[in-house]
Design a protein around this motif. Structure first.
Motif, PDB file in Angstrom:
ATOM      1  N   MET A   1       0.811  -1.209   0.000  1.00 31.10           N
ATOM      2  CA  MET A   1       0.000   0.000   0.000  1.00 31.10           C
ATOM      3  C   MET A   1       0.849   1.266   0.000  1.00 31.10           C
ATOM      4  O   MET A   1       0.483   2.265  -0.606  1.00 31.10           O
ATOM      5  CB  MET A   1      -0.916  -0.007   1.224  1.00 31.10           C
ATOM      6  N   LYS A   2       1.997   1.208   0.701  1.00 31.28           N
ATOM      7  CA  LYS A   2       2.861   2.379   0.724  1.00 31.28           C
ATOM      8  C   LYS A   2       3.390   2.694  -0.665  1.00 31.28           C
ATOM      9  O   LYS A   2       3.488   3.864  -1.052  1.00 31.28           O
ATOM     10  CB  LYS A   2       4.021   2.158   1.701  1.00 31.28           C
ATOM     11  N   ALA A   3       3.735   1.638  -1.429  1.00 33.75           N
ATOM     12  CA  ALA A   3       4.243   1.851  -2.785  1.00 33.75           C
ATOM     13  C   ALA A   3       3.161   2.464  -3.671  1.00 33.75           C
ATOM     14  O   ALA A   3       3.437   3.363  -4.477  1.00 33.75           O
ATOM     15  CB  ALA A   3       4.725   0.531  -3.377  1.00 33.75           C
ATOM     16  N   VAL A   4       1.929   2.003  -3.511  1.00 35.55           N
ATOM     17  CA  VAL A   4       0.812   2.557  -4.292  1.00 35.55           C
ATOM     18  C   VAL A   4       0.605   4.026  -3.933  1.00 35.55           C
ATOM     19  O   VAL A   4       0.423   4.872  -4.815  1.00 35.55           O
ATOM     20  CB  VAL A   4      -0.478   1.752  -4.030  1.00 35.55           C
ATOM     21  N   ALA A   5       0.645   4.335  -2.646  1.00 39.58           N
ATOM     22  CA  ALA A   5       0.459   5.716  -2.203  1.00 39.58           C
ATOM     23  C   ALA A   5       1.562   6.626  -2.746  1.00 39.58           C
ATOM     24  O   ALA A   5       1.299   7.753  -3.183  1.00 39.58           O
ATOM     25  CB  ALA A   5       0.420   5.776  -0.681  1.00 39.58           C
ATOM     26  N   ARG A   6       2.813   6.126  -2.727  1.00 41.66           N
ATOM     27  CA  ARG A   6       3.921   6.935  -3.254  1.00 41.66           C
ATOM     28  C   ARG A   6       3.762   7.183  -4.747  1.00 41.66           C
ATOM     29  O   ARG A   6       4.027   8.287  -5.236  1.00 41.66           O
ATOM     30  CB  ARG A   6       5.262   6.241  -2.960  1.00 41.66           C
ATOM     31  N   MET A   7       3.325   6.165  -5.481  1.00 44.73           N
ATOM     32  CA  MET A   7       3.148   6.330  -6.915  1.00 44.73           C
ATOM     33  C   MET A   7       1.975   7.261  -7.222  1.00 44.73           C
ATOM     34  O   MET A   7       2.033   8.049  -8.170  1.00 44.73           O
ATOM     35  CB  MET A   7       2.937   4.976  -7.588  1.00 44.73           C
ATOM     36  N   ALA A   8       0.919   7.184  -6.421  1.00 45.10           N
ATOM     37  CA  ALA A   8      -0.208   8.099  -6.608  1.00 45.10           C
ATOM     38  C   ALA A   8       0.230   9.545  -6.370  1.00 45.10           C
ATOM     39  O   ALA A   8      -0.171  10.463  -7.103  1.00 45.10           O
ATOM     40  CB  ALA A   8      -1.358   7.728  -5.675  1.00 45.10           C
ATOM     41  N   ALA A   9       1.075   9.744  -5.366  1.00 48.03           N
ATOM     42  CA  ALA A   9       1.605  11.084  -5.108  1.00 48.03           C
ATOM     43  C   ALA A   9       2.482  11.549  -6.259  1.00 48.03           C
ATOM     44  O   ALA A   9       2.469  12.734  -6.634  1.00 48.03           O
ATOM     45  CB  ALA A   9       2.395  11.084  -3.801  1.00 48.03           C
ATOM     46  N   LEU A  10       3.241  10.617  -6.851  1.00 48.11           N
ATOM     47  CA  LEU A  10       4.059  10.962  -8.015  1.00 48.11           C
ATOM     48  C   LEU A  10       3.171  11.353  -9.197  1.00 48.11           C
ATOM     49  O   LEU A  10       3.477  12.318  -9.913  1.00 48.11           O
ATOM     50  CB  LEU A  10       4.953   9.778  -8.396  1.00 48.11           C
ATOM     51  N   HIS A  11       2.079  10.629  -9.402  1.00 42.90           N
ATOM     52  CA  HIS A  11       1.142  10.992 -10.469  1.00 42.90           C
ATOM     53  C   HIS A  11       0.600  12.406 -10.247  1.00 42.90           C
ATOM     54  O   HIS A  11       0.472  13.182 -11.194  1.00 42.90           O
ATOM     55  CB  HIS A  11      -0.025  10.004 -10.521  1.00 42.90           C
ATOM     56  N   MET A  12       0.292  12.731  -9.006  1.00 42.10           N
ATOM     57  CA  MET A  12      -0.240  14.058  -8.691  1.00 42.10           C
ATOM     58  C   MET A  12       0.789  15.144  -9.015  1.00 42.10           C
ATOM     59  O   MET A  12       0.459  16.166  -9.625  1.00 42.10           O
ATOM     60  CB  MET A  12      -0.639  14.133  -7.218  1.00 42.10           C
ATOM     61  N   ARG A  13       2.046  14.908  -8.633  1.00 39.88           N
ATOM     62  CA  ARG A  13       3.084  15.898  -8.918  1.00 39.88           C
ATOM     63  C   ARG A  13       3.345  16.000 -10.417  1.00 39.88           C
ATOM     64  O   ARG A  13       3.681  17.076 -10.933  1.00 39.88           O
ATOM     65  CB  ARG A  13       4.371  15.530  -8.181  1.00 39.88           C
ATOM     66  N   THR A  14       3.185  14.888 -11.127  1.00 35.85           N
ATOM     67  CA  THR A  14       3.393  14.899 -12.576  1.00 35.85           C
ATOM     68  C   THR A  14       2.327  15.724 -13.285  1.00 35.85           C
ATOM     69  O   THR A  14       2.611  16.463 -14.225  1.00 35.85           O
ATOM     70  CB  THR A  14       3.356  13.449 -13.121  1.00 35.85           C
ATOM     71  N   VAL A  15       1.104  15.606 -12.792  1.00 39.41           N
ATOM     72  CA  VAL A  15      -0.030  16.256 -13.453  1.00 39.41           C
ATOM     73  C   VAL A  15      -0.149  17.735 -13.085  1.00 39.41           C
ATOM     74  O   VAL A  15      -0.573  18.551 -13.912  1.00 39.41           O
ATOM     75  CB  VAL A  15      -1.338  15.503 -13.073  1.00 39.41           C
ATOM     76  N   ALA A  16       0.238  18.092 -11.885  1.00 40.54           N
ATOM     77  CA  ALA A  16      -0.013  19.432 -11.348  1.00 40.54           C
ATOM     78  C   ALA A  16       0.395  20.590 -12.264  1.00 40.54           C
ATOM     79  O   ALA A  16      -0.376  21.541 -12.437  1.00 40.54           O
ATOM     80  CB  ALA A  16       0.671  19.572  -9.989  1.00 40.54           C
ATOM     81  N   PRO A  17       1.574  20.565 -12.894  1.00 44.86           N
ATOM     82  CA  PRO A  17       1.963  21.725 -13.708  1.00 44.86           C
ATOM     83  C   PRO A  17       1.130  21.925 -14.970  1.00 44.86           C
ATOM     84  O   PRO A  17       1.237  22.970 -15.624  1.00 44.86           O
ATOM     85  CB  PRO A  17       3.429  21.406 -14.091  1.00 44.86           C
ATOM     86  N   PHE A  18       0.293  20.956 -15.337  1.00 52.08           N
ATOM     87  CA  PHE A  18      -0.415  21.011 -16.611  1.00 52.08           C
ATOM     88  C   PHE A  18      -1.925  21.259 -16.445  1.00 52.08           C
ATOM     89  O   PHE A  18      -2.682  21.065 -17.397  1.00 52.08           O
ATOM     90  CB  PHE A  18      -0.215  19.699 -17.379  1.00 52.08           C
ATOM     91  N   GLN A  19      -2.364  21.702 -15.270  1.00 58.39           N
ATOM     92  CA  GLN A  19      -3.798  21.737 -15.003  1.00 58.39           C
ATOM     93  C   GLN A  19      -4.460  23.098 -15.126  1.00 58.39           C
ATOM     94  O   GLN A  19      -5.634  23.253 -14.794  1.00 58.39           O
ATOM     95  CB  GLN A  19      -4.070  21.153 -13.614  1.00 58.39           C
ATOM     96  N   SER A  20      -3.763  24.111 -15.629  1.00 55.85           N
ATOM     97  CA  SER A  20      -4.389  25.431 -15.762  1.00 55.85           C
ATOM     98  C   SER A  20      -5.586  25.378 -16.709  1.00 55.85           C
ATOM     99  O   SER A  20      -6.637  25.990 -16.445  1.00 55.85           O
ATOM    100  CB  SER A  20      -3.364  26.452 -16.266  1.00 55.85           C
ATOM    101  N   GLN A  21      -5.460  24.630 -17.811  1.00 50.87           N
ATOM    102  CA  GLN A  21      -6.560  24.502 -18.753  1.00 50.87           C
ATOM    103  C   GLN A  21      -7.741  23.775 -18.117  1.00 50.87           C
ATOM    104  O   GLN A  21      -8.902  24.152 -18.318  1.00 50.87           O
ATOM    105  CB  GLN A  21      -6.114  23.751 -20.007  1.00 50.87           C
TER     106      GLN A  21
END
Length: 203
Positions: A1-21
Motif C-alpha cells: 500500500m505504501k508503494a501505491v500511495a507513493r506512486m499516486a503522489a508521483l502521479h499528482m506531482r506529474t499532473v499538477a503543472p499542466f492543469q491550468s486549462q
C-alpha cells in the motif's frame, strides 16, 4: 500500500503543472450549470473527473515516464493501481469542490439545495464515473494513450450515457436503485483495478 500511495503522489506531482486549462474548463462548466445547483457536482464528476483521471497516462507517454517507472523501487502493480487511486482522488476532489460551488450558487439564487435529489445525483455520478474508468483504464494500459486516446476517453462515457438515456432514468426511478448503483460502481472499479496488473502493453 505504501508503494501505491507513493506512486499516486508521483502521479499528482506529474499532473499538477499542466492543469491550468482544466481549471478554466472546470470554472466555465460550473458557471453553465449554475442555474441548477443540484446538478453542478454530478455533472462535473461525470464529464470532467474522467478527463483529469487520464492525465497521468497522457503525460507519462509524452515525457516517456515509463523509463522512470521501470527503475523506481516500486513493483509494476503499484504503478498501475496508483492510477486508480489518482482517479478516485480526482473524483472526490471534483465532487467536493463542485458541491461547495453548488452551495454558493444556491445561496445566491435563493433556492433549496441538498436532500434526496442531490444524494441521488451524486450516487449516479459515482456509478457512471466508476464504470467509465473501469472500462477506460484497461484499454489505456493495454494499448497506450497515444494509440487509443480518443476511443478510450470517449467511447466508455458515450456507452454509459447512452445506457442511462435508453433506460429513461429519472431522479424518482433512480432512488429505488441507489444502493445497487453505488455497489455496482465499487465492484466495477475494484475489478478493473485488480485486472490491470495482469495486462501487458501491446507492442
Amino acid at each position: 500500500m505504501k508503494a501505491v500511495a507513493r506512486m499516486a503522489a508521483l502521479h499528482m506531482r506529474t499532473v499538477a503543472p499542466f492543469q491550468s486549462q482544466f481549471f478554466l474548463v472546470f470554472g466555465v462548466a460550473a458557471l453553465i450549470d449554475a442555474r441548477s445547483p443540484t446538478v453542478v457536482a454530478p455533472a462535473l464528476a461525470v464529464l470532467l473527473a474522467p478527463y483529469l483521471a487520464v492525465q497521468p497516462f497522457q503525460i507519462a507517454e509524452k515525457a516517456d515516464l515509463d523509463t522512470l517507472y521501470a527503475v523506481l523501487p516500486a513493483p509494476r502493480h503499484a504503478v498501475l493501481r496508483a492510477y486508480y487511486v489518482w482517479a478516485m482522488a480526482s473524483y472526490a476532489a471534483t465532487v467536493v469542490v463542485g458541491t461547495l460551488l453548488a452551495y454558493v450558487f444556491a445561496r445566491i439564487e435563493g433556492v433549496a439545495f441538498g436532500g434526496r435529489s442531490l444524494v441521488t445525483m451524486l450516487v449516479l455520478s459515482w456509478a457512471l464515473f466508476a464504470v467509465n474508468i473501469a472500462i477506460q483504464f484497461p484499454i489505456l494500459i493495454r494499448f497506450g494513450y497515444a494509440r487509443v486516446s480518443v476511443l478510450a476517453t470517449t467511447l466508455p462515457l458515450a456507452l454509459v450515457m447512452l445506457a442511462a438515456y435508453k433506460l429513461h432514468l429519472t431522479v424518482a426511478s433512480i432512488q429505488v436503485w441507489l444502493p445497487l448503483l453505488g455497489v455496482a460502481g465499487v465492484v466495477a472499479f475494484v475489478a478493473s483495478a485488480t485486472l490491470a496488473p495482469r495486462l501487458r502493453k501491446a507492442v
